[in-house]
Design a protein around this motif. Structure first.
Motif, mmCIF file in Angstrom:
data_model
loop_
_atom_site.group_PDB
_atom_site.id
_atom_site.type_symbol
_atom_site.label_atom_id
_atom_site.label_comp_id
_atom_site.label_asym_id
_atom_site.label_seq_id
_atom_site.Cartn_x
_atom_site.Cartn_y
_atom_site.Cartn_z
ATOM 1 N N THR A 1 -67.424 -33.468 -54.606
ATOM 2 C CA THR A 1 -68.454 -32.689 -55.288
ATOM 3 C C THR A 1 -67.932 -31.304 -55.604
ATOM 4 O OG1 THR A 1 -70.169 -33.926 -54.140
ATOM 5 C CG2 THR A 1 -70.806 -31.825 -55.132
ATOM 6 N N GLY A 2 -67.202 -30.729 -54.633
ATOM 7 C CA GLY A 2 -66.505 -29.468 -54.842
ATOM 8 C C GLY A 2 -65.002 -29.700 -54.827
ATOM 9 N N LEU A 3 -64.256 -28.622 -54.763
ATOM 10 C CA LEU A 3 -62.794 -28.681 -54.766
ATOM 11 C C LEU A 3 -62.259 -27.738 -53.704
ATOM 12 C CD1 LEU A 3 -60.013 -29.386 -56.087
ATOM 13 C CD2 LEU A 3 -60.399 -27.449 -57.612
ATOM 14 N N SER A 4 -61.473 -28.270 -52.790
ATOM 15 C CA SER A 4 -60.861 -27.423 -51.769
ATOM 16 C C SER A 4 -59.673 -28.157 -51.172
ATOM 17 C CB SER A 4 -61.871 -27.047 -50.667
ATOM 18 O OG SER A 4 -62.381 -28.211 -50.043
ATOM 19 N N ALA A 5 -58.982 -27.496 -50.256
ATOM 20 C CA ALA A 5 -57.788 -28.083 -49.656
ATOM 21 C C ALA A 5 -57.773 -27.813 -48.159
ATOM 22 C CB ALA A 5 -56.523 -27.516 -50.310
ATOM 23 N N ILE B 1 -59.258 -23.234 -52.643
ATOM 24 C CA ILE B 1 -58.597 -23.034 -53.931
ATOM 25 C C ILE B 1 -59.522 -23.313 -55.111
ATOM 26 C CG2 ILE B 1 -56.333 -23.531 -52.967
ATOM 27 C CD1 ILE B 1 -56.534 -26.296 -54.295
ATOM 28 N N GLY B 2 -60.635 -23.979 -54.868
ATOM 29 C CA GLY B 2 -61.573 -24.253 -55.947
ATOM 30 C C GLY B 2 -62.111 -23.000 -56.593
ATOM 31 N N SER C 1 -52.926 -29.051 -61.770
ATOM 32 C CA SER C 1 -52.722 -27.614 -61.507
ATOM 33 C C SER C 1 -52.863 -27.314 -60.029
ATOM 34 C CB SER C 1 -53.727 -26.790 -62.309
ATOM 35 O OG SER C 1 -53.488 -26.888 -63.698
ATOM 36 N N CYS C 2 -53.806 -27.993 -59.376
ATOM 37 C CA CYS C 2 -53.995 -27.791 -57.931
ATOM 38 C C CYS C 2 -52.774 -28.249 -57.152
ATOM 39 C CB CYS C 2 -55.227 -28.547 -57.452
ATOM 40 S SG CYS C 2 -56.793 -27.899 -58.043
ATOM 41 N N VAL C 3 -52.201 -29.381 -57.541
ATOM 42 C CA VAL C 3 -50.995 -29.857 -56.850
ATOM 43 C C VAL C 3 -49.874 -28.840 -57.007
ATOM 44 C CG1 VAL C 3 -49.211 -31.640 -56.797
ATOM 45 C CG2 VAL C 3 -51.621 -32.288 -57.078
ATOM 46 N N ARG C 4 -49.678 -28.323 -58.225
ATOM 47 C CA ARG C 4 -48.642 -27.301 -58.433
ATOM 48 C C ARG C 4 -48.912 -26.077 -57.577
ATOM 49 N NH1 ARG C 4 -49.112 -28.910 -63.896
ATOM 50 N NH2 ARG C 4 -50.439 -27.128 -64.389
ATOM 51 N N LEU C 5 -50.169 -25.660 -57.531
ATOM 52 C CA LEU C 5 -50.543 -24.496 -56.731
ATOM 53 C C LEU C 5 -50.210 -24.716 -55.257
ATOM 54 C CD1 LEU C 5 -52.072 -21.849 -56.117
ATOM 55 C CD2 LEU C 5 -54.187 -23.183 -56.148
ATOM 56 N N LEU C 6 -50.572 -25.883 -54.733
ATOM 57 C CA LEU C 6 -50.335 -26.165 -53.317
ATOM 58 C C LEU C 6 -48.841 -26.223 -53.000
ATOM 59 C CD1 LEU C 6 -53.079 -28.882 -52.762
ATOM 60 C CD2 LEU C 6 -53.111 -26.517 -51.940
ATOM 61 N N VAL C 7 -48.075 -26.818 -53.906
ATOM 62 C CA VAL C 7 -46.629 -26.904 -53.671
ATOM 63 C C VAL C 7 -45.990 -25.525 -53.728
ATOM 64 C CG1 VAL C 7 -44.443 -27.756 -54.609
ATOM 65 C CG2 VAL C 7 -46.423 -29.288 -54.433
ATOM 66 N N LEU C 8 -46.383 -24.723 -54.693
ATOM 67 C CA LEU C 8 -45.783 -23.392 -54.814
ATOM 68 C C LEU C 8 -46.218 -22.457 -53.692
ATOM 69 C CD1 LEU C 8 -46.089 -22.942 -58.672
ATOM 70 C CD2 LEU C 8 -44.005 -23.349 -57.354
ATOM 71 N N ALA C 9 -47.424 -22.653 -53.174
ATOM 72 C CA ALA C 9 -47.917 -21.771 -52.113
ATOM 73 C C ALA C 9 -47.392 -22.154 -50.740
ATOM 74 C CB ALA C 9 -49.445 -21.791 -52.093
ATOM 75 N N LEU C 10 -47.257 -23.464 -50.474
ATOM 76 C CA LEU C 10 -46.970 -23.909 -49.105
ATOM 77 C C LEU C 10 -45.753 -24.822 -49.007
ATOM 78 C CD1 LEU C 10 -48.477 -23.350 -46.421
ATOM 79 C CD2 LEU C 10 -49.563 -25.590 -46.678
ATOM 80 N N ASP C 11 -45.284 -25.349 -50.124
ATOM 81 C CA ASP C 11 -44.150 -26.263 -50.154
ATOM 82 C C ASP C 11 -44.339 -27.430 -49.177
ATOM 83 O OD1 ASP C 11 -41.705 -27.279 -50.957
ATOM 84 O OD2 ASP C 11 -40.537 -26.035 -49.576
ATOM 85 N N PRO C 12 -45.457 -28.161 -49.285
ATOM 86 C CA PRO C 12 -45.681 -29.265 -48.352
ATOM 87 C C PRO C 12 -44.774 -30.457 -48.641
ATOM 88 C CG PRO C 12 -47.365 -29.278 -50.033
ATOM 89 C CD PRO C 12 -46.536 -28.042 -50.274
ATOM 90 N N GLY D 1 -64.282 -19.457 -64.685
ATOM 91 C CA GLY D 1 -62.979 -20.094 -64.807
ATOM 92 C C GLY D 1 -62.399 -20.599 -63.512
ATOM 93 N N CYS D 2 -63.224 -20.826 -62.498
ATOM 94 C CA CYS D 2 -62.714 -21.361 -61.233
ATOM 95 C C CYS D 2 -62.207 -22.788 -61.441
ATOM 96 C CB CYS D 2 -63.806 -21.366 -60.168
ATOM 97 S SG CYS D 2 -64.271 -19.723 -59.581
ATOM 98 N N LEU D 3 -61.210 -23.181 -60.661
ATOM 99 C CA LEU D 3 -60.688 -24.540 -60.754
ATOM 100 C C LEU D 3 -61.777 -25.576 -60.501
ATOM 101 C CD1 LEU D 3 -57.210 -24.217 -58.994
ATOM 102 C CD2 LEU D 3 -57.631 -24.838 -61.383
ATOM 103 N N GLU D 4 -62.748 -25.232 -59.677
ATOM 104 C CA GLU D 4 -63.823 -26.170 -59.367
ATOM 105 C C GLU D 4 -64.679 -26.487 -60.590
ATOM 106 O OE1 GLU D 4 -67.580 -25.873 -56.427
ATOM 107 O OE2 GLU D 4 -65.636 -25.940 -55.389
#
Length: 302
Positions: A137-141, A160-161, A228-239, A178-181
């Motif tokens: 329903t929302g967007l978060s990580a 991140i939403g 875009s969220c996947v790119r954000l997560l990889v660039l922020a945390l490099d999981p 303009g939120c990702l959510e």
């Protein structure tokens, strides 16, 4: 059954899922019931889930080792309080204290997406750094690093939403634009594709197949926003792994393949992104997974 069984619970807007785990972290019993909204309703629901698990396992309701609860909203783990969980009708609820007073059990709270991240890492046997992207329903990580959840200084790690980056600048309930959510969530589908009704994810693909141009636009925005969220997560945390979870994952291969396709398309024009192997990091939480409830049971010790 051993009295060392731990209960984990995922309290959501419409349903509450609960499991009992043994010492090895294996699910030995499970139940699901509708969530009753409001302070008293949420406490009643949690107590009913404990009673149901007690019946299944033969353990007295007061005989479980602990209860961990994953719940939406702002969670203060130290106080056992949840705030602003509006989808379950809660403004401020000292849930841990109230449930413990009723049952005599030790109760801990965690954000539901953090709990899901813990559970996904455990059930999918993922090691290293795991990012869990909740498309619901929302967007978060949520994040788990070497088995330990990353919650942040104020318990809002992963929200991140509400990163305002989308050029369409659609208004978000948080007050930003303009939120990702506003593009990658079930609430965005409902708002910007009203023909989909209350549960647009269930009919989105069939509407696209029938030639609905607005459904296609909503889907394209969802896929692009999730990528875009996947790119954000990889660039922020490099999981090592990005797990796609949440109800929208049930769109299945069209969604996941679309996300991977977007990531590969971006990488094709960027040597930097090519080196990151973005699409290879993406996995999907199985459709029948009880990750959030399992993670909630495990979170009390983390």
């Amino acid at each position: 059954m051993s009295a060392a069984l731990r209960i984990g619970m995922d309290i959501g807007g419409s349903k509450t899922a609960a499991v009992a785990l043994d010492d090895a972290g294996t699910v030995v019993a499970a139940t699901e019931l509708g969530t009753v909204r409001g302070d008293d309703g949420v406490v009643d629901t949690a107590e009913s889930a404990i009673v149901a698990l007690a019946t299944q396992t033969g353990v007295a309701p007061s005989g479980f080792a602990s209860v961990g609860i994953g719940i939406p909203g702002q969670v203060d783990r130290g106080l056992g309080v949840v705030r602003n969980a509006y989808n379950i009708g809660v403004a401020r609820l000292p849930l841990a204290q109230r449930l413990s007073a009723r049952t005599g059990l030790a109760v801990s709270l965690d954000n539901d997406v953090t709990a899901a991240a813990i559970g996904a890492a455990h059930l999918m046997r993922l090691s290293g750094t795991v990012a869990y992207l909740n498309l619901g329903t929302g967007l978060s990580a949520g994040f788990v690093v070497d088995g330990v959840p990353l919650r942040g200084a104020h318990g809002v790690a992963g929200e991140i939403g509400h990163l305002a980056v989308d050029p369409r600048e659609r208004p978000c309930p948080c007050g930003q634009r303009g939120c990702l959510e506003t593009v990658a969530s079930g609430s965005a589908l409902r708002t910007y594709w009203p023909a989909g009704g209350d549960h647009p994810g269930r009919v989105l693909l069939s509407a696209i197949a029938a030639g609905d141009a607005e459904a296609r636009a909503a889907y394209d925005a969802l896929v692009a926003g999730a990528a875009s969220c996947v790119r954000l997560l990889v660039l922020a945390l490099d999981p090592h792994t990005v797990v796609i979870g949440g109800g929208l994952r049930l769109l299945g291969a069209p969604l996941v393949d679309g996300i991977r396709g977007e990531l590969d398309l971006a990488a094709a024009t960027s040597p930097f992104l090519t080196e990151l192997e973005l699409s290879a990091r993406v996995q999907v939480l199985p459709a029948d997974s009880s990750a959030a409830a399992v993670g909630a049971a495990l979170a009390g010790n983390l």
